[in-house]
Write a protein that holds these residues in place. Structure first.
Motif, PDB file in Angstrom:
ATOM      1  N   ASN A  71       0.863  -1.181   0.000  1.00 55.04           N
ATOM      2  CA  ASN A  71       0.000   0.000   0.000  1.00 55.04           C
ATOM      3  C   ASN A  71       0.897   1.227   0.000  1.00 55.04           C
ATOM      4  N   LEU A  73       2.144   4.779  -0.101  1.00 56.01           N
ATOM      5  CA  LEU A  73       1.434   6.022   0.145  1.00 56.01           C
ATOM      6  C   LEU A  73       2.019   7.111  -0.733  1.00 56.01           C
ATOM      7  N   HIS A 244      -5.983   0.453   7.340  1.00 53.95           N
ATOM      8  CA  HIS A 244      -4.599   0.901   7.151  1.00 53.95           C
ATOM      9  C   HIS A 244      -4.551   2.311   6.540  1.00 53.95           C
ATOM     10  N   GLU A 245      -5.296   2.504   5.471  1.00 53.69           N
ATOM     11  CA  GLU A 245      -5.253   3.803   4.777  1.00 53.69           C
ATOM     12  C   GLU A 245      -5.842   4.910   5.646  1.00 53.69           C
ATOM     13  N   HIS A 248      -3.253   6.274   7.849  1.00 53.93           N
ATOM     14  CA  HIS A 248      -2.421   7.281   7.168  1.00 53.93           C
ATOM     15  C   HIS A 248      -3.139   8.629   7.160  1.00 53.93           C
ATOM     16  N   HIS A 255       5.075   3.709   8.202  1.00 52.86           N
ATOM     17  CA  HIS A 255       4.724   2.300   8.361  1.00 52.86           C
ATOM     18  C   HIS A 255       5.410   1.673   9.572  1.00 52.86           C
TER      19      HIS A 255
HETATM   20 ZN   LIG Z   1       0.581   2.300   3.950  1.00 60.49          ZN
END
Ligand SMILES: [Zn+2]
Length: 297
Positions: A71, A73, A244-245, A248, A255
Protein backbone atom coordinates in the motif's frame (compact mmCIF):
# COMPACT_ATOMS: atom_id res chain seq x y z
CA UNK A 1 17.33 19.00 -66.48
CA UNK A 2 15.47 20.73 -69.25
CA UNK A 3 13.14 17.75 -69.32
CA UNK A 4 12.17 18.35 -65.69
CA UNK A 5 11.96 22.13 -66.00
CA UNK A 6 9.64 21.94 -68.96
CA UNK A 7 6.70 20.25 -67.17
CA UNK A 8 7.30 22.47 -64.14
CA UNK A 9 7.06 25.62 -66.25
CA UNK A 10 3.97 24.18 -67.85
CA UNK A 11 2.46 23.50 -64.49
CA UNK A 12 3.22 27.04 -63.29
CA UNK A 13 1.68 28.41 -66.40
CA UNK A 14 -1.49 26.45 -65.74
CA UNK A 15 -1.60 27.69 -62.18
CA UNK A 16 -0.74 31.14 -63.43
CA UNK A 17 1.92 31.48 -60.80
CA UNK A 18 5.33 32.92 -61.31
CA UNK A 19 8.27 31.15 -59.60
CA UNK A 20 8.88 34.20 -57.36
CA UNK A 21 5.29 34.13 -56.09
CA UNK A 22 5.54 30.39 -55.49
CA UNK A 23 8.75 30.93 -53.55
CA UNK A 24 7.05 33.56 -51.37
CA UNK A 25 4.21 31.14 -50.63
CA UNK A 26 6.69 28.39 -49.71
CA UNK A 27 8.59 30.77 -47.40
CA UNK A 28 5.37 31.84 -45.66
CA UNK A 29 4.34 28.23 -45.13
CA UNK A 30 7.78 27.45 -43.76
CA UNK A 31 7.50 30.27 -41.19
CA UNK A 32 4.02 29.13 -40.16
CA UNK A 33 5.29 25.58 -39.78
CA UNK A 34 8.33 26.69 -37.75
CA UNK A 35 6.09 28.85 -35.56
CA UNK A 36 3.76 25.96 -34.79
CA UNK A 37 6.72 23.64 -34.23
CA UNK A 38 8.38 25.91 -31.64
CA UNK A 39 5.12 26.76 -29.86
CA UNK A 40 4.25 23.05 -29.54
CA UNK A 41 7.75 22.33 -28.26
CA UNK A 42 7.50 25.11 -25.69
CA UNK A 43 4.09 23.85 -24.57
CA UNK A 44 5.43 20.32 -24.10
CA UNK A 45 8.35 21.63 -22.03
CA UNK A 46 6.08 23.80 -19.83
CA UNK A 47 3.60 20.94 -19.30
CA UNK A 48 6.39 18.56 -18.33
CA UNK A 49 7.93 21.08 -15.97
CA UNK A 50 4.63 21.38 -14.14
CA UNK A 51 4.09 17.63 -13.85
CA UNK A 52 7.67 17.29 -12.70
CA UNK A 53 7.01 19.77 -9.92
CA UNK A 54 4.08 17.68 -8.69
CA UNK A 55 6.00 14.46 -9.06
CA UNK A 56 8.91 15.90 -7.12
CA UNK A 57 6.62 16.48 -4.19
CA UNK A 58 5.33 12.94 -4.40
CA UNK A 59 8.86 11.60 -4.54
CA UNK A 60 10.26 13.78 -1.78
CA UNK A 61 7.70 12.79 0.75
CA UNK A 62 7.70 9.08 -0.01
CA UNK A 63 11.40 8.59 -0.65
CA UNK A 64 11.97 7.20 2.78
CA UNK A 65 8.81 5.14 2.90
CA UNK A 66 9.30 1.46 2.51
CA UNK A 67 9.96 0.18 -0.99
CA UNK A 68 8.35 -3.19 -0.24
CA UNK A 69 5.00 -1.69 0.54
CA UNK A 70 1.88 -3.10 -1.01
CA UNK A 71 0.00 0.00 0.00
CA UNK A 72 2.38 2.65 -1.19
CA UNK A 73 1.43 6.02 0.15
CA UNK A 74 1.55 8.95 -2.15
CA UNK A 75 1.45 12.63 -1.60
CA UNK A 76 -0.01 14.90 -4.18
CA UNK A 77 0.43 18.36 -2.78
CA UNK A 78 -2.02 20.85 -4.17
CA UNK A 79 -2.78 18.77 -7.19
CA UNK A 80 -5.39 20.98 -8.81
CA UNK A 81 -8.62 19.23 -9.53
CA UNK A 82 -10.40 20.52 -12.57
CA UNK A 83 -13.87 19.71 -11.35
CA UNK A 84 -13.46 21.93 -8.30
CA UNK A 85 -13.01 25.55 -9.19
CA UNK A 86 -13.02 27.23 -5.81
CA UNK A 87 -10.95 30.35 -5.42
CA UNK A 88 -9.24 29.13 -2.32
CA UNK A 89 -7.74 26.08 -4.02
CA UNK A 90 -3.97 26.39 -4.24
CA UNK A 91 -2.44 25.28 -7.49
CA UNK A 92 1.03 23.92 -7.99
CA UNK A 93 2.63 27.18 -9.02
CA UNK A 94 1.05 29.04 -6.10
CA UNK A 95 2.15 26.52 -3.53
CA UNK A 96 5.76 27.72 -3.52
CA UNK A 97 4.74 31.36 -3.19
CA UNK A 98 2.61 30.92 -0.08
CA UNK A 99 3.89 32.21 3.20
CA UNK A 100 3.21 29.12 5.19
CA UNK A 101 2.30 29.58 8.84
CA UNK A 102 4.89 28.72 11.46
CA UNK A 103 4.52 25.13 12.65
CA UNK A 104 2.90 24.93 16.07
CA UNK A 105 1.24 22.19 18.09
CA UNK A 106 -2.54 21.98 18.45
CA UNK A 107 -4.21 20.94 21.70
CA UNK A 108 -4.23 17.18 22.03
CA UNK A 109 -7.70 15.73 21.21
CA UNK A 110 -9.50 14.68 24.38
CA UNK A 111 -9.65 10.95 23.69
CA UNK A 112 -5.92 10.81 23.01
CA UNK A 113 -5.27 12.92 26.08
CA UNK A 114 -7.00 10.29 28.19
CA UNK A 115 -5.34 7.39 26.39
CA UNK A 116 -2.88 5.53 28.58
CA UNK A 117 -0.87 2.50 27.65
CA UNK A 118 -0.27 0.52 30.80
CA UNK A 119 1.35 -2.33 28.87
CA UNK A 120 4.23 -0.19 27.65
CA UNK A 121 3.97 -1.58 24.14
CA UNK A 122 5.96 1.24 22.60
CA UNK A 123 5.35 2.89 19.26
CA UNK A 124 6.82 3.37 15.80
CA UNK A 125 6.77 7.15 15.79
CA UNK A 126 10.32 7.22 14.39
CA UNK A 127 8.89 5.76 11.17
CA UNK A 128 6.37 8.58 10.71
CA UNK A 129 7.39 11.11 8.11
CA UNK A 130 6.96 14.79 8.79
CA UNK A 131 6.09 16.50 5.50
CA UNK A 132 7.20 20.01 4.63
CA UNK A 133 3.99 21.12 6.34
CA UNK A 134 5.00 19.31 9.49
CA UNK A 135 2.88 16.42 10.76
CA UNK A 136 -0.43 15.72 9.06
CA UNK A 137 -2.64 16.22 12.08
CA UNK A 138 -6.27 17.31 12.16
CA UNK A 139 -7.26 20.16 14.41
CA UNK A 140 -10.90 20.73 13.46
CA UNK A 141 -13.05 17.94 14.89
CA UNK A 142 -14.98 15.85 14.07
CA UNK A 143 -13.03 14.96 10.93
CA UNK A 144 -15.56 14.66 8.11
CA UNK A 145 -15.49 11.42 6.17
CA UNK A 146 -17.34 10.63 2.96
CA UNK A 147 -17.70 7.04 1.79
CA UNK A 148 -18.72 7.14 -1.86
CA UNK A 149 -21.37 4.54 -2.74
CA UNK A 150 -20.03 2.54 -5.69
CA UNK A 151 -22.25 2.75 -8.75
CA UNK A 152 -20.62 0.15 -10.99
CA UNK A 153 -21.72 -2.84 -8.89
CA UNK A 154 -25.22 -3.93 -7.87
CA UNK A 155 -26.96 -2.17 -5.02
CA UNK A 156 -26.56 -5.04 -2.60
CA UNK A 157 -22.81 -5.30 -3.21
CA UNK A 158 -22.48 -1.53 -2.97
CA UNK A 159 -24.22 -1.52 0.43
CA UNK A 160 -21.93 -4.27 1.71
CA UNK A 161 -18.90 -2.32 0.52
CA UNK A 162 -19.98 0.90 2.25
CA UNK A 163 -20.84 -0.99 5.47
CA UNK A 164 -17.45 -2.74 5.46
CA UNK A 165 -15.57 0.52 5.07
CA UNK A 166 -17.80 2.21 7.67
CA UNK A 167 -16.77 -0.47 10.16
CA UNK A 168 -13.17 0.77 9.99
CA UNK A 169 -14.31 4.40 10.38
CA UNK A 170 -16.09 3.38 13.60
CA UNK A 171 -12.95 1.63 14.82
CA UNK A 172 -10.78 4.75 14.41
CA UNK A 173 -13.58 6.86 15.88
CA UNK A 174 -12.64 5.36 19.26
CA UNK A 175 -9.43 7.41 19.15
CA UNK A 176 -10.31 10.54 17.15
CA UNK A 177 -13.77 12.12 16.65
CA UNK A 178 -14.97 11.27 13.12
CA UNK A 179 -18.24 12.00 11.38
CA UNK A 180 -19.79 10.67 8.16
CA UNK A 181 -20.97 13.27 5.66
CA UNK A 182 -23.27 12.81 2.66
CA UNK A 183 -21.27 14.70 0.10
CA UNK A 184 -17.67 14.63 -1.03
CA UNK A 185 -17.54 18.41 -1.23
CA UNK A 186 -17.69 18.73 2.56
CA UNK A 187 -15.34 15.87 3.33
CA UNK A 188 -11.87 15.98 4.85
CA UNK A 189 -11.35 12.35 3.84
CA UNK A 190 -12.99 10.78 0.81
CA UNK A 191 -13.02 7.00 0.42
CA UNK A 192 -13.65 5.69 -3.08
CA UNK A 193 -13.85 2.18 -4.56
CA UNK A 194 -11.47 2.62 -7.46
CA UNK A 195 -8.27 0.98 -8.66
CA UNK A 196 -5.24 3.17 -7.88
CA UNK A 197 -3.15 4.08 -10.93
CA UNK A 198 -0.39 1.60 -11.76
CA UNK A 199 3.00 2.55 -10.38
CA UNK A 200 6.62 1.51 -10.71
CA UNK A 201 8.70 -0.09 -13.39
CA UNK A 202 7.38 -2.56 -14.41
CA UNK A 203 3.98 -1.04 -13.52
CA UNK A 204 2.32 -2.78 -10.60
CA UNK A 205 -1.25 -2.79 -9.42
CA UNK A 206 -1.79 -1.64 -5.85
CA UNK A 207 -4.50 -2.51 -3.39
CA UNK A 208 -4.95 1.05 -2.17
CA UNK A 209 -3.63 4.56 -2.40
CA UNK A 210 -3.87 7.54 -0.11
CA UNK A 211 -3.11 11.04 -1.34
CA UNK A 212 -3.63 14.48 0.12
CA UNK A 213 -3.80 17.99 -1.16
CA UNK A 214 -3.64 21.30 0.60
CA UNK A 215 -5.85 24.33 0.26
CA UNK A 216 -6.79 27.40 2.26
CA UNK A 217 -10.17 27.89 3.86
CA UNK A 218 -10.86 31.26 5.48
CA UNK A 219 -7.10 31.78 5.29
CA UNK A 220 -6.45 28.63 7.29
CA UNK A 221 -3.99 26.17 5.76
CA UNK A 222 -5.98 22.96 5.41
CA UNK A 223 -5.57 19.50 3.94
CA UNK A 224 -7.85 16.81 2.62
CA UNK A 225 -7.31 13.21 1.75
CA UNK A 226 -8.53 10.85 -0.94
CA UNK A 227 -8.34 7.13 -0.32
CA UNK A 228 -8.71 4.78 -3.27
CA UNK A 229 -9.51 1.19 -2.40
CA UNK A 230 -9.07 -1.25 -5.24
CA UNK A 231 -12.18 -3.25 -6.29
CA UNK A 232 -9.95 -6.35 -6.03
CA UNK A 233 -10.07 -5.98 -2.24
CA UNK A 234 -12.99 -7.78 -0.62
CA UNK A 235 -13.90 -9.16 2.80
CA UNK A 236 -11.07 -9.15 5.33
CA UNK A 237 -8.68 -7.60 2.80
CA UNK A 238 -11.00 -4.66 2.20
CA UNK A 239 -11.31 -4.09 5.96
CA UNK A 240 -7.53 -4.31 6.36
CA UNK A 241 -6.83 -1.92 3.47
CA UNK A 242 -9.42 0.61 4.66
CA UNK A 243 -8.22 0.45 8.28
CA UNK A 244 -4.60 0.90 7.15
CA UNK A 245 -5.25 3.80 4.78
CA UNK A 246 -7.44 5.59 7.32
CA UNK A 247 -4.51 5.35 9.72
CA UNK A 248 -2.42 7.28 7.17
CA UNK A 249 -5.19 9.83 6.59
CA UNK A 250 -5.55 10.43 10.34
CA UNK A 251 -1.88 11.33 10.62
CA UNK A 252 0.26 8.19 10.78
CA UNK A 253 2.24 9.00 7.63
CA UNK A 254 4.59 6.04 7.86
CA UNK A 255 4.72 2.30 8.36
CA UNK A 256 5.27 0.02 11.29
CA UNK A 257 7.91 -2.71 11.10
CA UNK A 258 5.66 -5.10 13.08
CA UNK A 259 2.99 -7.25 11.40
CA UNK A 260 0.77 -6.93 14.49
CA UNK A 261 0.19 -3.22 13.78
CA UNK A 262 -2.43 -1.87 11.35
CA UNK A 263 0.18 0.36 9.74
CA UNK A 264 2.50 -2.57 8.98
CA UNK A 265 4.01 -1.94 5.56
CA UNK A 266 2.67 -5.06 3.89
CA UNK A 267 -0.56 -6.98 3.68
CA UNK A 268 -0.77 -9.97 5.99
CA UNK A 269 -2.87 -13.10 5.96
CA UNK A 270 -4.53 -12.28 9.27
CA UNK A 271 -5.01 -8.49 9.39
CA UNK A 272 -4.64 -7.08 12.92
CA UNK A 273 -7.03 -4.76 14.70
CA UNK A 274 -5.85 -1.27 15.72
CA UNK A 275 -3.04 -2.05 18.15
CA UNK A 276 -1.88 -0.27 21.30
CA UNK A 277 1.26 0.66 19.38
CA UNK A 278 -0.87 2.21 16.61
CA UNK A 279 -2.66 4.41 19.17
CA UNK A 280 0.60 5.25 21.01
CA UNK A 281 2.02 6.38 17.66
CA UNK A 282 -1.10 8.38 16.81
CA UNK A 283 -0.93 10.14 20.18
CA UNK A 284 2.71 11.08 19.63
CA UNK A 285 1.91 12.40 16.16
CA UNK A 286 -0.78 14.69 17.59
CA UNK A 287 1.75 16.18 20.00
CA UNK A 288 3.90 17.36 17.07
CA UNK A 289 4.02 20.80 15.44
CA UNK A 290 2.35 21.41 12.08
CA UNK A 291 1.66 24.28 9.71
CA UNK A 292 -1.80 22.79 9.05
CA UNK A 293 -4.75 24.33 10.80
CA UNK A 294 -3.02 27.70 11.30
CA UNK A 295 -3.61 31.01 9.56
CA UNK A 296 -1.63 31.70 6.39
CA UNK A 297 0.60 34.74 6.99
ZN1 LIG B 1 0.58 2.30 3.95
Amino acid sequence: MRKIQKPLRKCLKILDLKPKILFAFCLRDLFVFLGIFFCTGLLVIITNLQSFAVYKDIYQDTSRSLPYSLNILNIAIANPRNQVSTDNQINTSQVNKINFPTAKTHPLPEILQKWEDKSNSGDYFDQVQPTRLGYLVWSNFPVKIYIETPTNINQNQAEIWVKTVYRTVKEWNSYLPLELVNTGELADIKIIRKAPPLQGNPPRARSAQTTYEIYTKNNILSHRFTILLSPTQTGEYLIAASRHELGHALGIWGHSPLATDVLYFSQVRKPPLISTRDVNTLKKVYKQPTKLGWQVE
